[in-house]
Design an enzyme around this catalytic site. Sequence first.
Site, PDB file in Angstrom:
ATOM      1  N   GLU A  76       0.820  -1.221   0.000  1.00 47.36           N
ATOM      2  CA  GLU A  76       0.000   0.000   0.000  1.00 47.36           C
ATOM      3  C   GLU A  76       0.850   1.265   0.000  1.00 47.36           C
ATOM      4  OE1 GLU A  76      -2.745   0.473   3.272  1.00 47.36           O
ATOM      5  OE2 GLU A  76      -3.472   2.382   2.473  1.00 47.36           O
ATOM      6  N   ASP A  92      -0.737  -5.074   3.039  1.00 44.87           N
ATOM      7  CA  ASP A  92      -1.240  -3.885   3.721  1.00 44.87           C
ATOM      8  C   ASP A  92      -0.554  -3.887   5.079  1.00 44.87           C
ATOM      9  OD1 ASP A  92      -4.509  -2.312   4.088  1.00 44.87           O
ATOM     10  OD2 ASP A  92      -2.559  -1.817   4.958  1.00 44.87           O
ATOM     11  N   ILE A  94      -0.450  -1.914   7.745  1.00 43.90           N
ATOM     12  CA  ILE A  94      -1.418  -1.736   8.829  1.00 43.90           C
ATOM     13  C   ILE A  94      -2.774  -1.475   8.170  1.00 43.90           C
ATOM     14  CG2 ILE A  94      -2.148  -0.431  10.857  1.00 43.90           C
ATOM     15  CD1 ILE A  94       0.731   0.339  11.396  1.00 43.90           C
ATOM     16  N   ASP A  95      -3.647  -2.463   8.290  1.00 46.00           N
ATOM     17  CA  ASP A  95      -5.015  -2.275   7.799  1.00 46.00           C
ATOM     18  C   ASP A  95      -5.841  -1.811   8.991  1.00 46.00           C
ATOM     19  OD1 ASP A  95      -7.084  -2.505   5.758  1.00 46.00           O
ATOM     20  OD2 ASP A  95      -7.908  -4.025   7.111  1.00 46.00           O
ATOM     21  N   THR A  97      -5.367   1.863  10.028  1.00 47.84           N
ATOM     22  CA  THR A  97      -4.434   2.831  10.638  1.00 47.84           C
ATOM     23  C   THR A  97      -5.158   3.784  11.580  1.00 47.84           C
ATOM     24  OG1 THR A  97      -2.916   2.732   8.747  1.00 47.84           O
ATOM     25  CG2 THR A  97      -2.798   4.691  10.116  1.00 47.84           C
ATOM     26  N   ASP A 220      -6.414  -4.221   0.773  1.00 44.79           N
ATOM     27  CA  ASP A 220      -7.312  -4.306   1.935  1.00 44.79           C
ATOM     28  C   ASP A 220      -7.900  -5.707   2.081  1.00 44.79           C
ATOM     29  OD1 ASP A 220      -8.517  -1.184   0.777  1.00 44.79           O
ATOM     30  OD2 ASP A 220      -7.350  -1.431   2.606  1.00 44.79           O
TER      31      ASP A 220
HETATM   32  C1  IPD Z   1      -8.902   0.857   5.727  1.00 40.86           C
HETATM   33  C2  IPD Z   1      -9.579  -0.124   6.650  1.00 40.86           C
HETATM   34  C3  IPD Z   1     -11.036   0.316   6.866  1.00 40.86           C
HETATM   35  C4  IPD Z   1     -11.774   0.401   5.553  1.00 40.86           C
HETATM   36  C5  IPD Z   1     -11.050   1.311   4.584  1.00 40.86           C
HETATM   37  C6  IPD Z   1      -9.607   0.855   4.393  1.00 40.86           C
HETATM   38  P1  IPD Z   1      -6.318   1.428   5.890  1.00 40.86           P
HETATM   39  O1  IPD Z   1      -7.566   0.466   5.507  1.00 40.86           O
HETATM   40  O2  IPD Z   1      -9.568  -1.400   6.062  1.00 40.86           O
HETATM   41  O3  IPD Z   1     -11.722  -0.612   7.671  1.00 40.86           O
HETATM   42  O4  IPD Z   1     -13.061   0.900   5.779  1.00 40.86           O
HETATM   43  O5  IPD Z   1     -11.705   1.239   3.351  1.00 40.86           O
HETATM   44  O6  IPD Z   1      -8.924   1.760   3.532  1.00 40.86           O
HETATM   45  O7  IPD Z   1      -6.497   2.661   5.059  1.00 40.86           O
HETATM   46  O8  IPD Z   1      -6.390   1.695   7.355  1.00 40.86           O
HETATM   47  O9  IPD Z   1      -5.158   0.570   5.469  1.00 40.86           O
HETATM   48 CA    CA Z   2      -6.220  -1.106   4.258  1.00 41.95          CA
HETATM   49 CA    CA Z   3      -3.054   0.404   5.356  1.00 43.30          CA
END
Ligand code: IPD
Ligand code: CA
Ligand code: CA
Length: 271
Positions: A76, A92, A94-95, A97, A220
């Site tokens: 990402e 990813d 940190i999914d 963040t 994601d």
């Molecule tokens: C997000 C998380 C969140 C989702 C967003 C994603 P990120 O990832 O998965 O739950 O609703 O669409 O972008 O941006 O924290 O890697």
């Molecule tokens: Ca994510």
């Molecule tokens: Ca992320």
Amino acid sequence: MSLVNELKTVDILISFIKNLAREAGGICLEGQKDLTSHDLEFKSAKDIVTEIDKQVESFLVKAILARYPDHGVLGEEYGAVQAKSAFRWIIDPIDGTTSFVHRLPFYSISIALEKEGELVLGVVYAPAIDQLFYAEKGKGAFVGDTPIHVSETRELGNAVMATGFACLRAGLEDNNLPIFNEIVPKLRDIRRFGSAALDLCYTALGSLDGFWEINLNIYDIAAGTVILREAGGVVTDFTGGRQFPEKGFAASNKGLHNELIHILAGFCASA
Ligand code: IPD
Ligand code: CA
Ligand code: CA
């Protein structure tokens, strides 16, 4: 041992990736201790990234390419590293963040492996709650060493689902709110944990019965998709096809999918 042979002995590969995910989780927990609002960067007004996101991705990519130098990567934060083989890792770091920055437990490290364009392995680790989900295509899905399987829920009125609002973060006019207002009154309840990867894992665990979102990216959902499929679930776009996440992302325990898609198909323009 040749690269291809090692990839056939998947136990080595799985344990390698699980250990990497745990080490990356340690970086998150350590880095979170000193995290302040000054450490935040903004991809957009509400889309946060931290030095820890970048540090985790660098750590994972370096370790994977040191072991599999011919592989490709899509991360990402740092984008693509071209492959010289059939394999590509989708990361990813940190999914969730926003959860991480707000010291909420629902964030995860998400690592998937694609072979010739097909997702074949997924590992999702939530360090704050020490939950490690993993699956390899054809071999079942697990949390820790426990096999997991989707729920048997067949009625929307008995279902708890999750969703997310990256669309609002991106300021999209066509967003998830009308879909939310259409679906949620039909459900037992809704959850918004903050990590799409974990939403998919909790659906694989049978704790959630489904998940949908628009405006997601492949990193994601790649690892969580392998885990949910191996747990007996299904993922599609909003029409029930394979053009996800670009045309919307819908995931469920399979038994609810037709009903879920029947609703989501009416919102394809938003996807
Ligand atoms: C997000 C998380 C969140 C989702 C967003 C994603 P990120 O990832 O998965 O739950 O609703 O669409 O972008 O941006 O924290 O890697
Ligand atoms: Ca994510
Ligand atoms: Ca992320």
